[in-house]
Motif scaffolding. Structure first.
Motif, PDB file in Angstrom:
ATOM      1  N   VAL A 176       0.725  -1.012  -0.099  1.00 58.05           N
ATOM      2  CA  VAL A 176       0.086  -0.022  -0.409  1.00 58.05           C
ATOM      3  C   VAL A 176       1.388   1.528   0.098  1.00 58.05           C
ATOM      4  N   LEU A 177       1.748   1.319   0.713  1.00 58.80           N
ATOM      5  CA  LEU A 177       2.391   2.194   0.794  1.00 58.80           C
ATOM      6  C   LEU A 177       1.666   3.461   1.466  1.00 58.80           C
ATOM      7  N   PRO A 178       1.650   3.179   2.720  1.00 62.58           N
ATOM      8  CA  PRO A 178       0.588   4.210   3.461  1.00 62.58           C
ATOM      9  C   PRO A 178       1.045   5.802   3.240  1.00 62.58           C
ATOM     10  N   ASP A 179       2.560   5.852   4.076  1.00 61.21           N
ATOM     11  CA  ASP A 179       3.225   7.517   4.173  1.00 61.21           C
ATOM     12  C   ASP A 179       3.182   8.674   3.248  1.00 61.21           C
ATOM     13  N   VAL A 180       3.815   7.960   2.222  1.00 65.88           N
ATOM     14  CA  VAL A 180       3.823   8.972   1.105  1.00 65.88           C
ATOM     15  C   VAL A 180       2.788   9.964   1.097  1.00 65.88           C
ATOM     16  N   ALA A 181       1.364   9.264   1.419  1.00 68.80           N
ATOM     17  CA  ALA A 181      -0.188  10.126   0.369  1.00 68.80           C
ATOM     18  C   ALA A 181      -0.378  11.052   1.391  1.00 68.80           C
ATOM     19  N   SER A 182       0.012  10.835   3.246  1.00 70.79           N
ATOM     20  CA  SER A 182      -0.647  11.150   4.208  1.00 70.79           C
ATOM     21  C   SER A 182       0.860  11.830   4.916  1.00 70.79           C
ATOM     22  N   THR A 183       1.873  11.772   3.719  1.00 70.74           N
ATOM     23  CA  THR A 183       2.411  13.164   4.492  1.00 70.74           C
ATOM     24  C   THR A 183       3.270  14.005   3.504  1.00 70.74           C
ATOM     25  N   VAL A 217       8.747  18.330  -7.931  1.00 74.38           N
ATOM     26  CA  VAL A 217       9.431  18.147  -6.821  1.00 74.38           C
ATOM     27  C   VAL A 217       9.237  17.063  -5.315  1.00 74.38           C
ATOM     28  N   PRO A 218       7.396  17.303  -5.683  1.00 70.36           N
ATOM     29  CA  PRO A 218       7.275  15.850  -4.552  1.00 70.36           C
ATOM     30  C   PRO A 218       6.653  14.637  -5.068  1.00 70.36           C
ATOM     31  N   ALA A 219       7.051  14.816  -6.730  1.00 69.75           N
ATOM     32  CA  ALA A 219       7.410  13.251  -7.414  1.00 69.75           C
ATOM     33  C   ALA A 219       8.541  13.111  -7.128  1.00 69.75           C
ATOM     34  N   VAL A 254      -0.218  -0.029  -8.306  1.00 77.22           N
ATOM     35  CA  VAL A 254      -0.667   0.689  -6.636  1.00 77.22           C
ATOM     36  C   VAL A 254       0.602   1.231  -5.877  1.00 77.22           C
ATOM     37  N   LEU A 255       1.848   0.809  -5.826  1.00 83.79           N
ATOM     38  CA  LEU A 255       2.736   1.802  -5.293  1.00 83.79           C
ATOM     39  C   LEU A 255       2.605   2.944  -6.517  1.00 83.79           C
ATOM     40  N   VAL A 256       3.316   2.945  -7.137  1.00 84.68           N
ATOM     41  CA  VAL A 256       3.281   4.421  -7.514  1.00 84.68           C
ATOM     42  C   VAL A 256       2.138   5.600  -7.761  1.00 84.68           C
ATOM     43  N   GLY A 257       1.178   4.680  -7.819  1.00 78.50           N
ATOM     44  CA  GLY A 257      -0.401   5.725  -7.806  1.00 78.50           C
ATOM     45  C   GLY A 257      -0.087   6.229  -6.348  1.00 78.50           C
ATOM     46  N   ASN A 258      -0.521   5.606  -5.752  1.00 77.22           N
ATOM     47  CA  ASN A 258       0.251   5.969  -3.836  1.00 77.22           C
ATOM     48  C   ASN A 258       1.539   6.728  -3.395  1.00 77.22           C
ATOM     49  N   SER A 259       2.706   7.024  -3.925  1.00 79.72           N
ATOM     50  CA  SER A 259       3.352   7.465  -4.148  1.00 79.72           C
ATOM     51  C   SER A 259       3.241   8.857  -5.281  1.00 79.72           C
ATOM     52  N   VAL A 260       4.221   8.485  -6.240  1.00 78.34           N
ATOM     53  CA  VAL A 260       4.170   9.240  -7.120  1.00 78.34           C
ATOM     54  C   VAL A 260       3.435   9.815  -7.461  1.00 78.34           C
ATOM     55  N   VAL A 261       2.023   8.742  -7.847  1.00 79.88           N
ATOM     56  CA  VAL A 261       1.013  10.067  -8.710  1.00 79.88           C
ATOM     57  C   VAL A 261       0.139  11.204  -7.588  1.00 79.88           C
ATOM     58  N   ALA A 262       0.245  10.684  -6.476  1.00 76.21           N
ATOM     59  CA  ALA A 262      -0.871  11.149  -4.861  1.00 76.21           C
ATOM     60  C   ALA A 262       0.079  12.762  -5.492  1.00 76.21           C
ATOM     61  N   ALA A 263       1.368  12.500  -4.668  1.00 74.37           N
ATOM     62  CA  ALA A 263       2.246  13.784  -4.795  1.00 74.37           C
ATOM     63  C   ALA A 263       1.781  14.398  -6.516  1.00 74.37           C
ATOM     64  N   VAL A 264       1.876  14.320  -6.672  1.00 69.70           N
ATOM     65  CA  VAL A 264       1.959  15.377  -8.134  1.00 69.70           C
ATOM     66  C   VAL A 264       0.399  15.468  -7.869  1.00 69.70           C
ATOM     67  N   GLY A 265      -0.260  14.655  -8.190  1.00 68.48           N
ATOM     68  CA  GLY A 265      -2.100  15.114  -7.560  1.00 68.48           C
ATOM     69  C   GLY A 265      -2.305  16.275  -6.586  1.00 68.48           C
ATOM     70  N   GLY A 266      -1.345  16.003  -5.179  1.00 69.35           N
ATOM     71  CA  GLY A 266      -1.143  16.652  -4.267  1.00 69.35           C
ATOM     72  C   GLY A 266      -1.173  18.013  -4.562  1.00 69.35           C
ATOM     73  N   THR A 267       0.004  17.925  -5.500  1.00 68.15           N
ATOM     74  CA  THR A 267       0.549  19.619  -6.265  1.00 68.15           C
ATOM     75  C   THR A 267      -0.168  20.322  -6.795  1.00 68.15           C
TER      76      THR A 267
END
Lengths: 200, 316
Positions: B70-77, B120-122, B158-171
């Protein structure tokens, strides 16, 4: 009635964001109380508490700070008046947490008030410090506090050593209370220093 | 008198040495990216995220299944912090609006430069992927049976979606909110919307006990954070959930594009506006399509897999 006169020194408080954040925070806590058995209840409380603290971050904002600084009152006296608003926000939050505790039948939920007080003090201390550079630091301080608390609450980086956000009776309450008490004392000290008049 | 934020000055005075408009855009994007990289909220959240992942990997007695699947820490931080940092970065120009309007760059170009800062977040989020696939700590050595019905490529999506894509989407969402929401306290609405959307839906629909299976199938994936596997607390079995991880990752990418389109629409005019609207319509259609494929593809019922490799379909 002349509203600005009735509000006195709190006239300059940006009431709209304060009301928005307080209502959101209290609303979320009440959601946690009503749907106490739902998995959403924990999330509602986790987010509701820092929202109330973020509301407290706005109480020291003063758009007309250059004009107010010329008034014959000290910065500390003006700040103390504003802190009454923060106390009201914390009081409303404590009441809502009381409802959560009553509805869930767990007195541990009421213990989250300690966290609320600690966070609100951090918010006003940070705002008081930031106010020396910016007239309205509420947005930045509130957002940073909300982000910090949410990242800590969701990722649990310190759980190995201390429970920052416990909600059950069997968790480590001693360390929790000690930590938030230390945070509160440090914030009060910071607030004292930050509200000293620049010319003193 | 209104004061001009110091950050606005490099933007208004930046002049391209070479390359004309493209050079100016690159200069703007670089300046904004540096400002985002130095934002204290993003730096603090990255440190918190790294501590959280490190302690989770050290503390885990067996395989750290959350971190592995799941890699939960990237999206939540990083995700939340990138969203708020980008919001503040965008809002920091609001007081210098008149000055910026007189600058030789259009507002669409300035917004596009802000969108580019998502790099940068990516890059920060990809640190977690480097840990996962490059460093490969012992706690991430998950036995094959724990992948359940999913392939390694599915889990990677799933891991790419929950990390890199989540960071890009957040920005990108932060930039869009910063452009359209000028009221004070908007950051709270942004965070509240994200948390209610993500955690509310996940909380209500992640368990098949609390909601009808059909609801769970449709609503569980309607969040910007994917969970496709759920390991038993004692690691004796793993539940593979419904849906297609790869189409879900594609849907997340379309959400990022929609956020960028929303940001670029702000004060866009003439031909540029028409192009942005057209791009938005195409992206919206793709978003609906990929969401439909994510929900209807993959498993139609959850499957529980046990340590000996045998699986059973979970009907309720």
């Amino acid at each position: 009635m002349n509203l600005p006169r009735a509000l006195g020194a709190t006239t300059g408080v940006p009431w709209r964001p304060v009301a928005l954040l307080t209502a959101s925070g209290v609303g979320l806590l009440l959601v946690g109380a009503v749907w106490r058995d739902s998995p959403v209840a924990g999330t509602a409380v986790t987010v509701g508490v820092p929202l109330l603290a973020a509301a407290a971050a706005y109480v020291l904002d003063e758009a007309a700070d250059e004009a107010v600084a010329a008034a014959p009152t000290s910065l500390r006296a003006r700040s103390v008046t504003r802190l009454v608003v923060a106390a009201v926000i914390v009081g409303l939050g404590a009441l809502a947490l009381g409802v959560v505790a009553l509805r869930s039948g767990s007195s541990a939920k009421a213990g989250i008030t300690v966290q609320l007080v600690g966070l609100a003090l951090v918010a006003v201390a940070a705002s008081a410090a930031a106010r020396r550079r910016v007239a309205e630091p509420g947005d930045a301080v509130g957002g940073a506090l909300l982000a910090l608390v949410l990242t800590l609450a969701l990722s649990h980086p310190l759980d190995r050593w201390v429970s920052l956000f416990p909600s059950e009776p069997d968790l480590r309450w001693g360390g929790y209370v000690a930590l938030w008490a230390a945070v509160a004392v440090a914030s009060i000290a910071g607030l004292w220093v930050a509200t000293r008049d620049p010319l003193d | 008198m209104t004061s001009t934020p110091v950050h606005a000055l490099p933007v208004t005075t930046a002049s391209p040495a070479r390359g004309g408009r493209r050079g100016l855009f690159g200069t703007l994007a670089r300046l904004e990216s540096l400002r985002l990289a130095r934002h204290p909220v993003l730096i603090s959240a990255t440190v918190i995220g790294l501590i959280a992942t490190t302690t989770a990997l050290i503390r885990s007695a067996g395989p750290a299944t959350d971190e592995a699947f799941v890699l939960p820490d990237v999206a939540s931080t990083v995700g939340i912090a990138a969203m708020l940092s980008a919001y503040y970065l965008t809002r920091s120009f609001s007081r210098a609006d008149e000055l910026l309007e007189a600058s030789p760059t259009s507002s669409t170009n300035r917004t596009a430069a802000l969108c580019v800062t998502a790099v940068v977040p990516a890059l920060i989020a990809s640190l977690w992927l480097v840990i996962h696939y490059g460093v490969r700590p012992a706690a991430l050595a998950v036995p094959e049976w724990m992948y359940g019905t999913f392939s390694h490529a599915d889990i990677a999506a799933v891991l790419v979606g929950n990390s890199v894509v989540a960071a890009v989407g957040g920005t990108l969402l932060g930039v869009a909110a910063g452009r359209w929401w000028g009221f004070r306290g908007a950051f709270a609405v942004l965070v509240l919307a994200m948390v209610v959307w993500t955690m509310g839906v996940l909380g209500a629909f992640s368990s098949s006990d609390t909601a009808p299976p059909a609801w769970t199938r449709w609503f569980r994936l309607f969040v910007p954070f994917g969970i496709f596997t759920s390991a038993a607390p004692d690691n004796t079995s793993v539940l593979s959930l419904t849906g297609s991880p790869r189409w879900y990752a594609a849907w997340l990418v379309t959400l990022c594009a929609l956020a960028a389109v929303a940001a670029l629409l702000w004060r866009s005019e003439g031909r540029t506006r028409r192009r942005v609207v057209r791009a938005g319509a195409v992206t919206l259609a793709l978003s609906v399509l990929t969401y439909g494929l994510a929900v209807s593809g993959g498993l139609s019922q959850p499957v529980r897999t046990f340590t000996d490799g045998h699986s059973v379909v979970v009907t309720k």
